[in-house]
Scaffold this motif. Structure first.
Motif, PDB file in Angstrom:
ATOM      1  N   ARG A   9      80.814 104.324  29.564  1.00 48.60           N
ATOM      2  CA  ARG A   9      79.566 104.387  29.571  1.00 48.60           C
ATOM      3  C   ARG A   9      79.333 105.711  30.929  1.00 48.60           C
ATOM      4  NH1 ARG A   9      75.648 102.640  32.741  1.00 48.60           N
ATOM      5  NH2 ARG A   9      77.256 101.676  34.183  1.00 48.60           N
ATOM      6  N   SER A  11      75.461 107.283  32.889  1.00 52.06           N
ATOM      7  CA  SER A  11      74.063 107.452  32.891  1.00 52.06           C
ATOM      8  C   SER A  11      73.770 107.983  34.082  1.00 52.06           C
ATOM      9  CB  SER A  11      73.448 106.175  32.722  1.00 52.06           C
ATOM     10  OG  SER A  11      73.251 105.236  33.861  1.00 52.06           O
ATOM     11  N   ASP A  48      78.689 104.807  25.353  1.00 54.07           N
ATOM     12  CA  ASP A  48      77.391 104.807  25.460  1.00 54.07           C
ATOM     13  C   ASP A  48      77.101 105.817  26.529  1.00 54.07           C
ATOM     14  OD1 ASP A  48      76.200 102.886  23.758  1.00 54.07           O
ATOM     15  OD2 ASP A  48      77.074 101.080  24.843  1.00 54.07           O
ATOM     16  N   TYR A  51      73.053 105.592  29.001  1.00 50.88           N
ATOM     17  CA  TYR A  51      72.581 104.177  29.018  1.00 50.88           C
ATOM     18  C   TYR A  51      72.883 103.554  30.202  1.00 50.88           C
ATOM     19  CZ  TYR A  51      71.712 104.603  24.114  1.00 50.88           C
ATOM     20  OH  TYR A  51      71.350 105.196  22.730  1.00 50.88           O
ATOM     21  N   ARG A  59      72.282  98.928  24.553  1.00 55.21           N
ATOM     22  CA  ARG A  59      73.310  99.914  24.276  1.00 55.21           C
ATOM     23  C   ARG A  59      73.899  99.967  23.025  1.00 55.21           C
ATOM     24  NH1 ARG A  59      77.072  98.391  29.022  1.00 55.21           N
ATOM     25  NH2 ARG A  59      75.678  97.479  30.207  1.00 55.21           N
TER      26      ARG A  59
END
Ligand SMILES: [Zn+2]
Length: 410
Positions: A9, A11, A48, A51, A59
């Motif tokens: 992930r 972000s 992801d 996110y 997600r």
């Protein structure tokens, strides 16, 4: 053999660690770790990108992974560290301590040294989730602080310029007039000053097929624009679109920011900020609307509405209350907000077995009343029919059918 899910992930809440947190790096580390072990195989990769770690439910890949877990396709999850799983303390701990153990899912966070099978570093994991949560709070505060300074200087810090303007290609913190949209903005103000209601303006623009601000941004300016506030199914110009344009001081050349703020770094909820606390810097770009016209529009807005709540329903005033009657049954005509007009209250309550609708558009009635008042010499040119004017000069208005109206003056 544990069939492992590699979860990655990234972000913007990763702050300056963007490169070390890159998906490539996360995957590389995970692959190396699995290759070295003799009881794990990489079953699938879930990524992801973009996110936040504060939320789980939005997600998509995290959700797909959970579905695969429920289907029994995966027996373990591996991440670079705990913060990749999540940054919010309570929910992250909940997954690690309750959800995964209940589903018999092995969880490994490589750099935090966590492995639920060997019960390694479980106390440390507790501390790490709390730390990650605090880190998010700190990052959100830092981003906010930097933005505030720039906004107070009148530098535009958001994604999309308001309808009527476009971002200056030479300075993305400033605006240039977008002449095509600016013409529509000017027209909205002049129609409003001429006595059109907000709903009436919206209808006319729809009838003419004028693109809405969202459509315009997408189709003409080619921007990837999605209006989060737009209700599904809502299309075309509507009361709120016009209302927002008529209230936006940006058209007088001022930069207006800090109109709402996030309630908490953990929630996607916003609070409206009163105008005196907004960051308003005058003279930042070419005006589309003169200050004089803008202020006139604000005055009209105050007169026409009783409770102009933020985003809420605006109650429609009936300036003819008590003197507007049905030509058939003699009862009052009441204001109907949906179609912006008046209709027989007997019909409205009891239906067409008792009376007919006698529906008359507000604009139509206003224009008839204006014309008749001017003819009677009761007043010079009237820009808007007000309650005061009506009470002072009119005894009774009887609506028969169509545009057939009888006005009795005092
Ligand atoms: Zn009636």
């Amino acid at each position: 053999m544990y069939q492992m899910a590699a979860y990655c992930r990234v972000s913007k809440d990763d702050g300056e660690n963007k490169i070390s947190e890159s998906i490539e790096n996360q995957l590389k580390l995970i692959r190396e770790y699995i290759e070295k072990s003799d009881d794990m195989e990489l079953a699938d990769i879930y990524i992801d990108d973009g996110y936040s770690g504060l939320y789980f439910s939005n997600r998509p890949e995290f959700q797909r992974m959970m579905e695969d877990i429920y289907k029994g396709r995966i027996q373990g999850i591996i991440t670079k560290d705990i913060s990749r799983l999540g940054r919010e303390h309570i929910e992250t701990s909940n997954y690690m301590e309750r959800v995964f153990p209940a589903l018999k899912i092995r969880y490994i966070a490589i750099l935090d040294g966590v492995d639920s099978v060997s019960h390694q570093n479980e106390e440390l994991a507790q501390f790490k989730t709390l730390f990650n949560d605090m880190y998010s709070r700190d990052i959100s505060r830092k981003i906010k602080g930097a933005l505030t300074v720039q906004k107070k200087r009148g530098q535009f810090m958001s994604g999309f310029a308001p309808y009527g303007y476009m971002k200056n290609p030479d300075d993305k913190h400033r605006f240039l007039v977008d002449e095509e949209a600016a013409r529509v903005v000017r027209r909205i103000y002049s129609m409003y000053l001429a006595g059109y209601s907000k709903g009436g303006i919206a209808r006319m623009l729809n009838e003419e097929g004028v693109l809405t601000p969202s459509e315009y941004k997408r189709k003409v300016q080619g921007l990837k624009y999605a209006n989060a506030k737009q209700k599904p199914g809502a299309e075309g110009w509507a009361y709120p679109t016009i209302h927002v344009i008529l209230k936006n001081r940006v058209y007088t050349g001022a930069m207006v920011q800090h109109k709402s703020e996030k309630l908490s770094y953990k929630m996607e909820k916003y609070r409206y900020i009163p105008e005196e606390q907004q960051y308003i810097v005058e003279g930042m770009h070419e005006p589309i609307i003169s200050k004089d016209i803008f202020e006139q529009a604000q005055e009209i807005g105050k007169k026409r509405t009783r409770t102009p709540g933020f985003g809420g329903e605006v109650k429609k005033v009936n300036p003819y209350a008590g003197i507007l009657v049905c030509g058939d049954c003699g009862y009052n005509l009441q204001r109907v907000t949906g179609r912006d007009g008046y209709e027989c209250s007997t019909y409205h309550k009891k239906g067409n077995a008792f009376c007919r609708s006698h529906f008359m558009k507000k604009e139509t009635l206003d224009s008839i009343v204006k014309t008749e008042m001017e003819k009677e010499g009761k007043s010079e040119t009237i820009s808007e029919v007000t309650r005061e004017m009506v009470i002072e000069k009119i005894e009774k208005i009887t609506v028969y059918s169509g545009r057939n109206v009888e006005i009795v003056f005092k």
